[in-house]
Design a protein around this motif. Structure first.
Motif, PDB file in Angstrom:
ATOM      1  N   ALA A 157       0.840  -1.207   0.000  1.00 11.80           N
ATOM      2  CA  ALA A 157       0.000   0.000   0.000  1.00 11.80           C
ATOM      3  C   ALA A 157       0.871   1.250   0.000  1.00 11.80           C
ATOM      4  O   ALA A 157       2.011   1.239   0.476  1.00 11.80           O
ATOM      5  CB  ALA A 157      -0.915   0.018   1.225  1.00 11.80           C
ATOM      6  N   GLY A 158       0.299   2.326  -0.558  1.00 14.98           N
ATOM      7  CA  GLY A 158       0.961   3.628  -0.555  1.00 14.98           C
ATOM      8  C   GLY A 158      -0.056   4.708  -0.209  1.00 14.98           C
ATOM      9  O   GLY A 158      -1.274   4.502  -0.362  1.00 14.98           O
ATOM     10  N   ILE A 159       0.449   5.830   0.261  1.00 17.73           N
ATOM     11  CA  ILE A 159      -0.413   6.909   0.754  1.00 17.73           C
ATOM     12  C   ILE A 159       0.020   8.216   0.115  1.00 17.73           C
ATOM     13  O   ILE A 159       1.217   8.517   0.055  1.00 17.73           O
ATOM     14  CB  ILE A 159      -0.302   7.005   2.294  1.00 17.73           C
ATOM     15  CG1 ILE A 159      -0.815   5.712   2.939  1.00 17.73           C
ATOM     16  CG2 ILE A 159      -1.067   8.213   2.838  1.00 17.73           C
ATOM     17  CD1 ILE A 159      -0.178   5.405   4.249  1.00 17.73           C
ATOM     18  N   LEU A 160      -0.951   8.977  -0.344  1.00 17.59           N
ATOM     19  CA  LEU A 160      -0.661  10.311  -0.898  1.00 17.59           C
ATOM     20  C   LEU A 160      -1.618  11.304  -0.262  1.00 17.59           C
ATOM     21  O   LEU A 160      -2.821  11.271  -0.533  1.00 17.59           O
ATOM     22  CB  LEU A 160      -0.841  10.308  -2.418  1.00 17.59           C
ATOM     23  CG  LEU A 160      -0.656  11.667  -3.097  1.00 17.59           C
ATOM     24  CD1 LEU A 160       0.804  12.109  -3.016  1.00 17.59           C
ATOM     25  CD2 LEU A 160      -1.099  11.606  -4.561  1.00 17.59           C
ATOM     26  N   ALA A 161      -1.083  12.183   0.597  1.00 19.22           N
ATOM     27  CA  ALA A 161      -1.911  13.218   1.230  1.00 19.22           C
ATOM     28  C   ALA A 161      -1.766  14.510   0.444  1.00 19.22           C
ATOM     29  O   ALA A 161      -0.649  14.920   0.102  1.00 19.22           O
ATOM     30  CB  ALA A 161      -1.482  13.418   2.677  1.00 19.22           C
ATOM     31  N   GLU A 162      -2.893  15.151   0.137  1.00 19.55           N
ATOM     32  CA  GLU A 162      -2.879  16.413  -0.603  1.00 19.55           C
ATOM     33  C   GLU A 162      -3.751  17.415   0.159  1.00 19.55           C
ATOM     34  O   GLU A 162      -4.899  17.110   0.502  1.00 19.55           O
ATOM     35  CB  GLU A 162      -3.403  16.216  -2.022  1.00 19.55           C
ATOM     36  CG  GLU A 162      -2.552  15.236  -2.827  1.00 19.55           C
ATOM     37  CD  GLU A 162      -2.983  15.135  -4.287  1.00 19.55           C
ATOM     38  OE1 GLU A 162      -2.539  15.959  -5.097  1.00 19.55           O
ATOM     39  OE2 GLU A 162      -3.781  14.233  -4.599  1.00 19.55           O
ATOM     40  N   ALA A 163      -3.173  18.592   0.417  1.00 20.14           N
ATOM     41  CA  ALA A 163      -3.869  19.574   1.253  1.00 20.14           C
ATOM     42  C   ALA A 163      -4.361  20.746   0.421  1.00 20.14           C
ATOM     43  O   ALA A 163      -3.802  21.075  -0.624  1.00 20.14           O
ATOM     44  CB  ALA A 163      -2.941  20.072   2.346  1.00 20.14           C
ATOM     45  N   LYS A 164      -5.425  21.380   0.914  1.00 21.42           N
ATOM     46  CA  LYS A 164      -5.938  22.601   0.284  1.00 21.42           C
ATOM     47  C   LYS A 164      -5.980  23.663   1.380  1.00 21.42           C
ATOM     48  O   LYS A 164      -6.678  23.502   2.388  1.00 21.42           O
ATOM     49  CB  LYS A 164      -7.339  22.308  -0.257  1.00 21.42           C
ATOM     50  CG  LYS A 164      -8.129  23.510  -0.689  1.00 21.42           C
ATOM     51  CD  LYS A 164      -8.299  23.521  -2.201  1.00 21.42           C
ATOM     52  CE  LYS A 164      -8.977  24.800  -2.692  1.00 21.42           C
ATOM     53  NZ  LYS A 164      -8.282  26.022  -2.331  1.00 21.42           N
ATOM     54  N   ALA A 165      -5.173  24.721   1.204  1.00 21.76           N
ATOM     55  CA  ALA A 165      -5.149  25.801   2.202  1.00 21.76           C
ATOM     56  C   ALA A 165      -5.641  27.090   1.550  1.00 21.76           C
ATOM     57  O   ALA A 165      -5.380  27.347   0.377  1.00 21.76           O
ATOM     58  CB  ALA A 165      -3.740  25.985   2.746  1.00 21.76           C
ATOM     59  N   ASP A 166      -6.392  27.886   2.320  1.00 19.23           N
ATOM     60  CA  ASP A 166      -6.865  29.196   1.848  1.00 19.23           C
ATOM     61  C   ASP A 166      -6.338  30.248   2.806  1.00 19.23           C
ATOM     62  O   ASP A 166      -6.655  30.206   3.998  1.00 19.23           O
ATOM     63  CB  ASP A 166      -8.399  29.264   1.843  1.00 19.23           C
ATOM     64  CG  ASP A 166      -8.988  28.400   0.748  1.00 19.23           C
ATOM     65  OD1 ASP A 166      -8.331  28.268  -0.296  1.00 19.23           O
ATOM     66  OD2 ASP A 166     -10.080  27.840   0.967  1.00 19.23           O
ATOM     67  N   ALA A 167      -5.538  31.181   2.290  1.00 18.77           N
ATOM     68  CA  ALA A 167      -4.985  32.270   3.096  1.00 18.77           C
ATOM     69  C   ALA A 167      -4.335  31.749   4.375  1.00 18.77           C
ATOM     70  O   ALA A 167      -4.590  32.254   5.471  1.00 18.77           O
ATOM     71  CB  ALA A 167      -6.091  33.285   3.428  1.00 18.77           C
ATOM     72  N   GLY A 168      -3.521  30.705   4.230  1.00 17.39           N
ATOM     73  CA  GLY A 168      -2.775  30.174   5.371  1.00 17.39           C
ATOM     74  C   GLY A 168      -3.590  29.302   6.306  1.00 17.39           C
ATOM     75  O   GLY A 168      -3.077  28.832   7.317  1.00 17.39           O
ATOM     76  N   VAL A 169      -4.870  29.067   5.964  1.00 19.00           N
ATOM     77  CA  VAL A 169      -5.712  28.213   6.819  1.00 19.00           C
ATOM     78  C   VAL A 169      -5.960  26.898   6.072  1.00 19.00           C
ATOM     79  O   VAL A 169      -6.272  26.896   4.877  1.00 19.00           O
ATOM     80  CB  VAL A 169      -7.063  28.904   7.126  1.00 19.00           C
ATOM     81  CG1 VAL A 169      -7.978  27.974   7.908  1.00 19.00           C
ATOM     82  CG2 VAL A 169      -6.821  30.204   7.873  1.00 19.00           C
ATOM     83  N   LEU A 170      -5.799  25.794   6.807  1.00 19.14           N
ATOM     84  CA  LEU A 170      -6.016  24.486   6.199  1.00 19.14           C
ATOM     85  C   LEU A 170      -7.507  24.288   5.968  1.00 19.14           C
ATOM     86  O   LEU A 170      -8.278  24.168   6.921  1.00 19.14           O
ATOM     87  CB  LEU A 170      -5.462  23.391   7.134  1.00 19.14           C
ATOM     88  CG  LEU A 170      -5.447  21.972   6.573  1.00 19.14           C
ATOM     89  CD1 LEU A 170      -4.515  21.858   5.379  1.00 19.14           C
ATOM     90  CD2 LEU A 170      -5.014  20.983   7.664  1.00 19.14           C
TER      91      LEU A 170
END
Ligand code: BTN
Length: 270
Positions: free
Chosen positions: A129-142
């Motif tokens: 298994a493998g894991i890929l985390a992708e984040a979305k931040a707006d104006a420094g807020v997660l």
């Protein structure tokens, strides 16, 4: 899904979680469950939404690699999270997910499960298994983080791409049994919720301890490649941000935050 089909009511009745997996979206084919989950996040989908696909046409792996995603055999799953933490504090989440996936794999296959930094889950040294985390931040807020998990469930060794055949494995190859992907997904959501709740209430320290119990990297010489940059040293552990700590010849510690780690075998030099 080809092995057992998916019945949303049965799934929700069997799931013991409070949030994770309570908004399931199962799709036949999609380009990438991570991309779809990020789109749903932008449209306001709540924490706990899970996207699961039978196959992906453009599955994403780490470091811009492709993730082989044939139909009818594996789990391609993305969890949508909205933790009230700073973007930088979310870095260990990929390792938290690693612990949850390793615990899930262990529940099917009690021997030989290990973790390789940053986020490979192995059975007897082969990647399951493998894991890929992708984040979305707006104006420094997660705003949201999507944790994508690819888990080889029922794929046969001969169906891996030739260059992966000796490096990859599946639950079926290791246990000799075809597993129900819905059940694997439910167990994964349950273990993820346990690990995630602990991370939110106690921080990464207890999960780091569990992560270290799953790895055999500590004390071994490794090379870490990130693009053109090659770094090396003896693994001392991981820090509270999930970075790999490498002990250098002069005794100093080098922090590595991204890359592909390879354990150097005796006689290979560093
Ligand atoms: C890795 O390179 O090891 C990470 C692979 C992550 C693959 C999963 S499959 C489900 C989710 N959707 C994607 O496009 N990628 C992740």
């Amino acid at each position: 899904m080809a092995d057992s089909g998916f019945d949303p009511e049965a799934w929700l009745a069997s799931l013991t979680t409070r949030r994770i997996g309570r908004r399931p979206l199962w799709v036949g084919q999609v380009d990438s469950t991570n991309r779809l989950a990020l789109k749903l996040a932008a449209e306001g989908a709540p924490e706990g939404t899970v996207v699961i696909a039978d196959s992906q046409t453009a599955g994403r792996g780490r470091l811009r690699r492709a993730w082989q995603s044939p139909p009818g055999c594996n789990l391609y799953l993305s969890l949508l999270l909205r933790p009230a933490i700073a973007p930088a504090a979310a870095a260990p989440l990929t390792l938290v997910a690693g612990v949850a996936v390793a615990e899930t794999v262990l529940s099917f296959c009690p021997e030989g499960v290990s973790l390789k930094w940053p986020n490979d889950v192995l059975i007897r040294g082969c990647k399951v298994a493998g894991i890929l985390a992708e984040a979305k931040a707006d104006a420094g807020v997660l705003a949201a983080i999507v944790v994508g998990i690819g888990l080889n469930v029922n794929i046969a060794r001969d169906d891996f791409a030739p260059d992966h055949r000796d490096l990859a494995t599946s639950l079926r190859e290791e246990t000799g049994t075809i597993q129900d992907r819905g059940e694997v997904a439910a167990r994964l959501c349950e273990r993820f919720e346990t690990a995630y709740n602990r991370f939110l209430t106690e921080g990464f320290a207890p999960l780091r301890s569990r992560w270290l119990e799953f790895t055999d990297m500590v004390g071994r010489p490794v090379r870490v490649r990130f693009g053109e940059v090659l770094q090396g040293g003896t693994v001392a552990g991981i820090d509270l941000d999930g970075a790999l700590l490498l002990c250098q010849a002069d005794g100093s510690l080098l922090r590595v935050t991204a890359g592909d780690a390879t354990v150097v075998k005796p006689g290979e030099g560093r």
